[in-house]
Design an enzyme around this catalytic site. Structure first.
Site, PDB file in Angstrom:
ATOM      1  N   SER A 177     -68.231 -48.971  33.944  1.00  0.00           N
ATOM      2  CA  SER A 177     -67.696 -48.297  34.757  1.00  0.00           C
ATOM      3  C   SER A 177     -65.639 -47.750  35.407  1.00  0.00           C
ATOM      4  O   SER A 177     -65.525 -47.702  36.153  1.00  0.00           O
ATOM      5  CB  SER A 177     -68.588 -49.680  35.515  1.00  0.00           C
TER       6      SER A 177
ATOM      7  N   LYS B 293     -65.972 -44.622  41.043  1.00  0.00           N
ATOM      8  CA  LYS B 293     -65.645 -43.660  42.749  1.00  0.00           C
ATOM      9  C   LYS B 293     -65.335 -42.143  43.021  1.00  0.00           C
ATOM     10  O   LYS B 293     -66.197 -42.840  43.552  1.00  0.00           O
ATOM     11  CB  LYS B 293     -65.422 -45.250  42.408  1.00  0.00           C
TER      12      LYS B 293
ATOM     13  N   GLU C 154     -66.627 -47.704  53.527  1.00  0.00           N
ATOM     14  CA  GLU C 154     -66.622 -48.828  53.878  1.00  0.00           C
ATOM     15  C   GLU C 154     -66.229 -50.067  52.057  1.00  0.00           C
ATOM     16  O   GLU C 154     -66.431 -48.435  51.042  1.00  0.00           O
ATOM     17  CB  GLU C 154     -68.141 -49.956  53.839  1.00  0.00           C
TER      18      GLU C 154
HETATM   19  C1  LIG Z   1     -67.992 -50.467  42.650  1.00  0.00           C
HETATM   20  C2  LIG Z   1     -67.595 -50.822  41.384  1.00  0.00           C
HETATM   21  C3  LIG Z   1     -69.225 -50.894  40.628  1.00  0.00           C
HETATM   22  C4  LIG Z   1     -70.461 -51.398  41.725  1.00  0.00           C
HETATM   23  O1  LIG Z   1     -70.755 -49.612  42.174  1.00  0.00           O
HETATM   24  P1  LIG Z   1     -72.406 -49.245  41.605  1.00  0.00           P
HETATM   25  O2  LIG Z   1     -71.824 -49.056  42.971  1.00  0.00           O
HETATM   26  O3  LIG Z   1     -73.168 -49.796  41.347  1.00  0.00           O
HETATM   27  O4  LIG Z   1     -71.654 -48.420  40.626  1.00  0.00           O
HETATM   28  C5  LIG Z   1     -69.089 -51.584  39.102  1.00  0.00           C
HETATM   29  N1  LIG Z   1     -68.239 -51.005  38.119  1.00  0.00           N
HETATM   30  C6  LIG Z   1     -66.122 -50.985  39.173  1.00  0.00           C
HETATM   31  C7  LIG Z   1     -65.380 -51.069  38.164  1.00  0.00           C
HETATM   32  C8  LIG Z   1     -67.063 -51.082  40.845  1.00  0.00           C
HETATM   33  O5  LIG Z   1     -65.823 -49.896  41.388  1.00  0.00           O
END
Ligand SMILES: *Cc1c(COP(=O)(O)O)cnc(C)c1O
Length: 384
Positions: free
Chosen positions: A369, A92, A114
């Protein structure tokens, strides 16, 4: 059909998806963001500044870690792009640093955001603190109850967290409320949207800010057979895919079975763009349901709808049970506790390895992620 992940078509179109479906009062605000982003993205000084914060503040480039033990067990070469090691614990921050710098260029003094699980809210509050901006974060009342730790982190960082009590009191409603608030504050505030969703230019702009994941990964592993990432709104996947869309690599997005807009959604408009979204038989937006709060979104970014329709990327689903098993197996074998969201990608690899979907000997690049600290207490309590 050859799909490039470059500029969208006229009006922010990705094939038949995308666009800018907002109230009249927000058209000039979206146009101003688009104009500012186009100018900034063409300005080497903006890139120099952003690159500086990426390296000296956010911890980029993130490593590509060979998952040696799992690779041996699965008969593949599994490489993990470590967004969990970025500052604030997920990808993020990549998007938020870009948008905060843009807001500053536009002379805005405030960020509106948000958040669902709170990861985007924390990243926004972080960038606001860094750049001396105020931050107002809209969060569903139910998510506030579920994610107390992130709510506290936001308040420590000086952000105002506004509880949203409408609808299902989750991310969809928080996004509605943030957009409504933006209408009233456009001269002073930038709407810092957290994924590749929303009206043009957000899906394009957020993908470009997340492209750093794919570009770095391409340098670290130029020719994987398969590239895989989890998909909520789709920003970490879009940023990853952007680095490989012009290679022969197969692109795989993994959704939560209970939030699978790509597999079970129908075309419709939500939060300013046309895409695929979960709907009931009356066309009302249905609620998503996932163990991972970050994937609890009934829609998906319009570019994914296009990548899916064109066949360039494939979208699959995994269940909550598979996800919990995947978190544990990655922790036990590799010493990495990942976020429940990221574990969706891991779960698909565990299931598909050795099948025609993911043949033995494949090289797999997987975007991890985020880190799992935020989810540990949920896992400790056991199944919901
Ligand atoms: C917010 C989040 C996601 C989902 O968001 P995308 O826009 O699909 O990348 C995935 N993994 C983590 C760790 C997140 O914080």
């Amino acid at each position: 059909m050859t799909v490039v992940m470059d500029r969208p078509g006229v009006g922010g179109r990705f094939g038949e998806f995308g666009g800018r479906y907002v109230p009249e009062s927000l058209i000039p605000a979206c146009a101003a963001v688009e104009e500012a982003f186009r100018a900034a993205w063409a300005d080497p000084e903006f890139h120099r500044e952003l690159d500086g914060y990426r390296t000296t503040y956010a911890g980029r480039p993130t490593p590509l870690t060979p998952a040696r033990n799992l690779s041996a067990e699965l008969g593949i070469t599994l490489l993990l792009k470590r967004e969990d090691l970025a500052h604030t614990g997920s990808h993020k921050i990549n998007n938020v640093l870009g948008q905060a710098l843009l807001a500053r260029r536009m002379g805005r003094s405030r960020l509106i955001a948000e958040t669902g699980a709170g990861q985007h809210g924390v990243a926004t509050a972080t960038a606001a603190a860094l750049f001396g901006l105020r931050a107002t974060v809209f969060m569903g009342e139910r998510d506030i109850e579920r994610q107390r730790l992130n709510v506290f982190r936001m308040s420590m960082l000086g952000a105002e967290v506004v509880p949203v009590t409408s609808g299902s009191r989750t991310l969809k409603d928080a996004t509605n409320e943030a957009m409504r608030h933006w209408v009233a504050a456009v001269d002073d505030a930038h709407f810092c949207l957290g994924s590749v969703a929303g009206p043009h230019p957000y899906p394009w702009m957020v993908r470009e800010f997340q492209r750093v994941i794919g570009d770095e990964a391409r340098g670290q592993c130029p020719d994987p057979d398969v590239v895989v990432a989890c998909v909520g709104g789709g920003s970490n996947a879009a940023g990853t895919f952007a680095g490989f869309v012009d290679t022969p690599a197969r692109l795989v997005g993994v959704e939560a079975a209970g939030g699978a807009a790509m597999s079970s959604g129908e075309p419709g408009v939500l939060h300013g763009s046309r895409s695929l979204l979960l709907q009931d038989e009356h066309g009302q937006v249905a609620e998503a349901q996932s163990i991972a709060a970050g994937l609890d979104y009934p829609g998906v970014g319009p570019e994914h709808a296009h990548l899916g329709a064109s066949g360039r990327a494939r979208y699959v689903t995994v269940t909550d049970e598979e996800v919990v098993r995947a978190v544990r197996r990655l922790a036990e074998r590799e010493g990495i506790i990942c976020a429940l969201e990221s574990a969706h990608a891991v779960a698909w690899v565990l299931r598909a390895a050795g099948t025609p979907e993911l043949p033995t000997g494949s090289t797999v690049l997987l975007t991890l992620s985020g880190r799992g600290d935020k989810d540990v207490s949920q896992l400790m309590e056991g199944p919901r």
